[in-house]
Motif scaffolding. Sequence first.
Motif, PDB file in Angstrom:
ATOM      1  N   ASP A  65       0.822  -1.217   0.000  1.00  0.00           N
ATOM      2  CA  ASP A  65       0.000   0.000   0.000  1.00  0.00           C
ATOM      3  C   ASP A  65       0.857   1.270   0.000  1.00  0.00           C
ATOM      4  OD1 ASP A  65      -2.238  -1.555  -0.028  1.00  0.00           O
ATOM      5  OD2 ASP A  65      -2.483  -1.540   2.168  1.00  0.00           O
ATOM      6  N   THR A  66       2.039   1.169   0.627  1.00  0.00           N
ATOM      7  CA  THR A  66       2.907   2.354   0.688  1.00  0.00           C
ATOM      8  C   THR A  66       3.394   2.711  -0.717  1.00  0.00           C
ATOM      9  OG1 THR A  66       3.658   1.470   2.785  1.00  0.00           O
ATOM     10  CG2 THR A  66       4.924   3.294   1.899  1.00  0.00           C
ATOM     11  N   LEU A  67       3.807   1.688  -1.474  1.00  0.00           N
ATOM     12  CA  LEU A  67       4.270   1.914  -2.842  1.00  0.00           C
ATOM     13  C   LEU A  67       3.131   2.488  -3.693  1.00  0.00           C
ATOM     14  CD1 LEU A  67       6.405   1.525  -5.126  1.00  0.00           C
ATOM     15  CD2 LEU A  67       5.493  -0.783  -5.444  1.00  0.00           C
ATOM     16  N   ARG A  68       1.968   1.858  -3.596  1.00  0.00           N
ATOM     17  CA  ARG A  68       0.809   2.294  -4.372  1.00  0.00           C
ATOM     18  C   ARG A  68       0.467   3.758  -4.068  1.00  0.00           C
ATOM     19  NH1 ARG A  68      -2.592  -0.738  -7.428  1.00  0.00           N
ATOM     20  NH2 ARG A  68      -1.797  -2.814  -7.061  1.00  0.00           N
ATOM     21  N   ALA A  69       0.446   4.091  -2.760  1.00  0.00           N
ATOM     22  CA  ALA A  69       0.085   5.459  -2.351  1.00  0.00           C
ATOM     23  C   ALA A  69       1.125   6.455  -2.863  1.00  0.00           C
ATOM     24  CB  ALA A  69      -0.026   5.536  -0.831  1.00  0.00           C
ATOM     25  N   SER A  70       2.415   6.076  -2.820  1.00  0.00           N
ATOM     26  CA  SER A  70       3.425   7.044  -3.245  1.00  0.00           C
ATOM     27  C   SER A  70       3.381   7.238  -4.766  1.00  0.00           C
ATOM     28  CB  SER A  70       4.824   6.663  -2.738  1.00  0.00           C
ATOM     29  OG  SER A  70       5.449   5.796  -3.630  1.00  0.00           O
ATOM     30  N   LEU A  71       3.040   6.177  -5.504  1.00  0.00           N
ATOM     31  CA  LEU A  71       2.926   6.327  -6.962  1.00  0.00           C
ATOM     32  C   LEU A  71       1.718   7.208  -7.312  1.00  0.00           C
ATOM     33  CD1 LEU A  71       3.803   2.692  -8.111  1.00  0.00           C
ATOM     34  CD2 LEU A  71       5.198   4.750  -8.382  1.00  0.00           C
ATOM     35  N   SER A  72       0.628   6.989  -6.591  1.00  0.00           N
ATOM     36  CA  SER A  72      -0.581   7.765  -6.836  1.00  0.00           C
ATOM     37  C   SER A  72      -0.322   9.254  -6.528  1.00  0.00           C
ATOM     38  CB  SER A  72      -1.683   7.187  -5.945  1.00  0.00           C
ATOM     39  OG  SER A  72      -2.874   7.783  -6.212  1.00  0.00           O
ATOM     40  N   LYS A  73       0.418   9.492  -5.433  1.00  0.00           N
ATOM     41  CA  LYS A  73       0.777  10.864  -5.061  1.00  0.00           C
ATOM     42  C   LYS A  73       1.692  11.483  -6.128  1.00  0.00           C
ATOM     43  CE  LYS A  73       2.779  12.681  -1.066  1.00  0.00           C
ATOM     44  NZ  LYS A  73       3.550  12.353   0.121  1.00  0.00           N
ATOM     45  N   GLY A  74       2.614  10.666  -6.648  1.00  0.00           N
ATOM     46  CA  GLY A  74       3.541  11.131  -7.689  1.00  0.00           C
ATOM     47  C   GLY A  74       2.797  11.554  -8.944  1.00  0.00           C
ATOM     48  N   VAL A  75       1.773  10.796  -9.317  1.00  0.00           N
ATOM     49  CA  VAL A  75       0.961  11.151 -10.495  1.00  0.00           C
ATOM     50  C   VAL A  75       0.255  12.479 -10.237  1.00  0.00           C
ATOM     51  CG1 VAL A  75      -1.073  10.527 -11.859  1.00  0.00           C
ATOM     52  CG2 VAL A  75       0.619   8.771 -11.299  1.00  0.00           C
TER      53      VAL A  75
END
Length: 258
Positions: A65-75
């Motif tokens: 979830d941490t990876l997913r959240a950081s990618l979503s934030k990056g977008v």
Amino acid sequence: MSVLRHDAQVLKTSVQWLFNSREHHNYTYDLTARNREHLAWFLSSVTDAPVSDFRRWLDEVEYDDTLRASLSKGVAASNRRGLADKTVRYGRRIGWYACVRALKPKHVVETGIDKGLGSCLIASALRRNVEEGHPGRLSALDINPDAGYLIQGELRDFVDVILGDSLKTIPALTVPVDLFIHDSWHSSEHEAAEFELVENKLSKKAMLLTDNAAETDVLIQHAERTGRRFLYFQELPDRHWHPGDGTGMAWVNRSENH
Ligand SMILES: C[S@@+](CC[C@H](N)C(=O)[O-])C[C@H]1O[C@@H](n2cnc3c(N)ncnc32)[C@H](O)[C@@H]1O
């Protein structure tokens, strides 16, 4: 009747996509649950690692979830956010992740970065590997200076972004390559040239992947010429109009390697 049902389903997912997605190239989607299971068996057969390990690695990345959240934030933070969906979908890249977890490569090369989704998954696998005592780095190659905006934070520590035409940057690589992924310019000529150029940079057991195997026979021919085995994995997207891409893989038969 079956044709109508099939076409209606494609129309429904296409309309949903038209209203909900911002992507107009390098489309992202999830794989169906059965397709993921097939991927686990496929990778297990290619690498000789137990299928249970591959199931675990595929889950590890899907439920990070941490990876997913950081990618979503990056977008969301990017000035190119109008061209990418906030919902992160990995598709075949979970296979790249699991390959890195299985092979513990010291040096991975990915040609073609785009947003950096594949690079981030590879870097995330390298981060897990280093925690288990297997260090490795990714050389991510792209001709576009704006590529790779998702590669942020801790993941950045595992990635060397190398800008320029891959036909110029591959010959300049100095560290032996254990895993090579072609995902840049998808003409047959460019793909073939990348595999030719990287050949004398490869370590003995190097694995070659291509994102272009649905369109060309380049890796098939290269595998045959260089005495490798070849297999193709076909993606089945979950709730998406796209028919799915796939991954071609070429590797040296382990028993011939001893
Ligand atoms: C399909 S995208 C890469 C997708 C990425 N691997 C991912 O996981 O989403 C193709 C990328 O190749 C890059 N590219 C095109 N021609 C290239 C070349 N001659 N050398 C290096 N990169 C190139 C483009 O700028 C683009 O970012």
